[in-house]
Design a protein around this motif. Structure first.
Motif, short mmCIF file in Angstrom:
data_model
loop_
_atom_site.label_atom_id
_atom_site.label_comp_id
_atom_site.label_asym_id
_atom_site.label_seq_id
_atom_site.Cartn_x
_atom_site.Cartn_y
_atom_site.Cartn_z
N PHE A 193 -107.00 34.79 12.09
CA PHE A 193 -105.75 35.36 12.06
C PHE A 193 -104.80 34.65 11.20
N VAL A 194 -104.49 35.61 10.21
CA VAL A 194 -103.67 35.35 9.13
C VAL A 194 -102.16 35.70 9.01
N THR A 195 -101.29 34.72 9.10
CA THR A 195 -99.71 35.10 8.96
C THR A 195 -99.32 35.46 7.50
N GLY A 196 -98.25 36.13 7.47
CA GLY A 196 -97.82 36.33 6.09
C GLY A 196 -98.83 37.18 5.26
N ALA A 197 -99.57 38.08 5.82
CA ALA A 197 -100.73 38.60 5.28
C ALA A 197 -100.20 39.82 4.08
N GLY A 198 -99.07 40.18 4.24
CA GLY A 198 -98.53 41.26 3.27
C GLY A 198 -98.37 40.86 1.92
N GLY A 199 -98.11 39.29 1.99
CA GLY A 199 -97.73 38.68 0.72
C GLY A 199 -98.99 38.58 -0.22
N PRO A 200 -98.98 38.12 -1.39
CA PRO A 200 -100.19 37.92 -2.30
C PRO A 200 -101.13 37.01 -1.95
N MET A 201 -100.72 35.99 -1.53
CA MET A 201 -101.52 34.74 -0.93
C MET A 201 -102.34 34.97 0.27
N GLY A 202 -101.49 35.83 1.17
CA GLY A 202 -101.92 36.06 2.61
C GLY A 202 -102.94 37.01 2.43
N GLN A 203 -102.72 38.16 1.59
CA GLN A 203 -103.45 39.13 1.45
C GLN A 203 -104.87 38.68 0.69
N ALA A 204 -104.83 37.73 -0.14
CA ALA A 204 -105.93 37.32 -0.74
C ALA A 204 -106.84 36.38 0.12
N ILE A 205 -106.28 35.64 0.88
CA ILE A 205 -107.16 34.93 1.92
C ILE A 205 -107.70 35.94 2.96
N ALA A 206 -107.02 36.98 3.44
CA ALA A 206 -107.67 37.84 4.43
C ALA A 206 -108.83 38.49 3.71
N LEU A 207 -108.52 39.16 2.50
CA LEU A 207 -109.48 39.80 1.79
C LEU A 207 -110.86 38.86 1.49
N ARG A 208 -110.67 37.59 1.26
CA ARG A 208 -111.57 36.82 0.97
C ARG A 208 -112.54 36.47 2.34
N PHE A 209 -111.66 36.40 3.39
CA PHE A 209 -112.42 36.03 4.79
C PHE A 209 -113.14 37.37 5.07
N ALA A 210 -112.59 38.46 4.92
CA ALA A 210 -113.53 39.75 5.13
C ALA A 210 -114.76 39.75 4.34
N GLU A 211 -114.65 39.55 3.12
CA GLU A 211 -115.80 39.60 2.20
C GLU A 211 -116.92 38.61 2.67
N GLU A 212 -116.66 37.87 3.54
CA GLU A 212 -117.60 36.75 4.18
C GLU A 212 -117.73 36.87 5.62
N GLY A 213 -117.41 38.14 6.10
CA GLY A 213 -118.09 38.61 7.31
C GLY A 213 -117.00 38.20 8.50
N ALA A 214 -115.84 37.85 8.41
CA ALA A 214 -115.10 37.41 9.33
C ALA A 214 -114.28 38.85 9.88
N LYS A 215 -114.07 38.98 11.17
CA LYS A 215 -113.08 39.93 11.57
C LYS A 215 -111.65 39.09 11.59
N ILE A 272 -106.17 30.68 -4.28
CA ILE A 272 -105.97 30.03 -2.94
C ILE A 272 -106.78 30.69 -1.73
N GLY A 273 -107.27 32.00 -2.03
CA GLY A 273 -108.22 32.54 -1.08
C GLY A 273 -109.54 31.81 -1.09
N ASN A 274 -110.00 31.42 -2.30
CA ASN A 274 -111.37 30.72 -2.29
C ASN A 274 -111.19 29.40 -1.64
N ALA A 275 -110.04 28.44 -1.93
CA ALA A 275 -109.73 27.41 -1.09
C ALA A 275 -109.72 27.49 0.50
N ALA A 276 -108.99 28.40 0.86
CA ALA A 276 -108.83 28.59 2.30
C ALA A 276 -110.38 29.01 2.96
N LEU A 277 -110.98 29.74 2.17
CA LEU A 277 -112.52 30.13 2.60
C LEU A 277 -113.04 28.78 2.81
N PHE A 278 -113.37 27.91 1.63
CA PHE A 278 -113.86 26.58 2.00
C PHE A 278 -113.15 25.81 2.96
#
Length: 252
Positions: free
Chosen positions: A9-31, A222-228
């Motif tokens: 669950f990602v808040t602020g997902a419409g902004g660049p950082m939130g979007q990058a985090i959500a996309l990175r998570f999706a690439e790694e199999g998350a719902k 930021i997306g890569n750090a959040a993924l880790f």
């Protein structure tokens, strides 16, 4: 797939950082469940996510994280749809004022209160509401977003103080929610987001020159750090503040 079958669950997902985090998570199999106060920006992120994953594994809902009753309904719906929430990323924050840098004497009551609320209340609300779900299921990762300015920065007394609150809250939550939930914090440097539109060229160049890597950060950093921090690779890390700042360390 580092997040396969995990619910994020990602808040602020419409902004660049939130979007990058959500996309990175999706690439790694998350719902993915996402929210943002801007429906337009939220839908843009939703459309990009659906390019990576089955549309039924994406849930987007416009909401204001500062309104706890509204968020209670959202989180109940997310939990009902996916059956769980494994990962929470609290991205919402920033400065609403069109002028970013102001001295202590220039910041009025309205800006001070808005900055405190915007950067702290949503993080508190979402953590308070999601943590019981994680505890019940015996697993959880919470990631908050602070800034390298949390140790103090001239012209940002309100923002630095609010983000210091996020850093402190992260450490307190890590203690209170242990051993079930890992709670960590990312402290970004200057990232290439819309905030750059409110900064002059001289300030940007000064900041760029301060970094060891000679560049501004990208949302994907930021997306890569959040993924880790969201993955099991960080299972023995909690209460940590991770600067993602090109080598600039939080300091006074």
């Amino acid at each position: 797939m580092r997040l396969e079958n995990k619910i994020a669950f990602v808040t602020g997902a419409g902004g660049p950082m939130g979007q990058a985090i959500a996309l990175r998570f999706a690439e790694e199999g998350a719902k993915i469940a996402i929210t943002d106060i801007s429906e337009r920006r939220l839908n843009q992120t939703k459309e990009k996510l659906q390019e990576y994953m089955d549309p039924k594994h994406v849930f987007a809902i416009r909401a204001n994280v500062l309104a706890i009753n509204e968020m209670r309904e959202v989180i109940e719906e997310v939990s009902s749809i996916f059956g769980n929430i494994d990962i929470l990323v609290n991205v919402v924050g920033g400065i609403r004022d069109s002028t970013l840098e102001k001295s202590i004497f220039e910041i009025d009551d309205e800006r001070w209160d808005q900055t405190m609320e915007l950067n702290l209340k949503g993080t508190f609300n979402c953590t308070k509401l999601v943590a019981p779900i994680m505890i019940q299921n015996g697993y959880g990762k919470i990631i908050n977003i602070s800034t390298i300015h949390f140790e103090g920065e001239k012209g940002y007394s309100d923002y630095g103080a609010a983000k210091a609150g996020v850093a402190s809250f992260t450490k307190t939550a890590a203690k209170e929610l242990s051993p079930t939930i890992n709670v960590n914090c990312i402290a970004p440097g200057l990232i290439q987001t819309s905030v750059l539109e409110r900064m002059d060229h001289e300030t940007l160049e000064e900041y760029r020159n301060q970094t060891l890597l000679g560049r501004l950060g990208k949302p994907t950093d930021i997306g890569n750090a959040a993924l880790f921090l969201a993955s099991d690779e960080s299972s023995y890390i909690t209460g940590h503040i991770l600067p993602v700042s090109g080598g600039i360390w939080p300091h006074l």
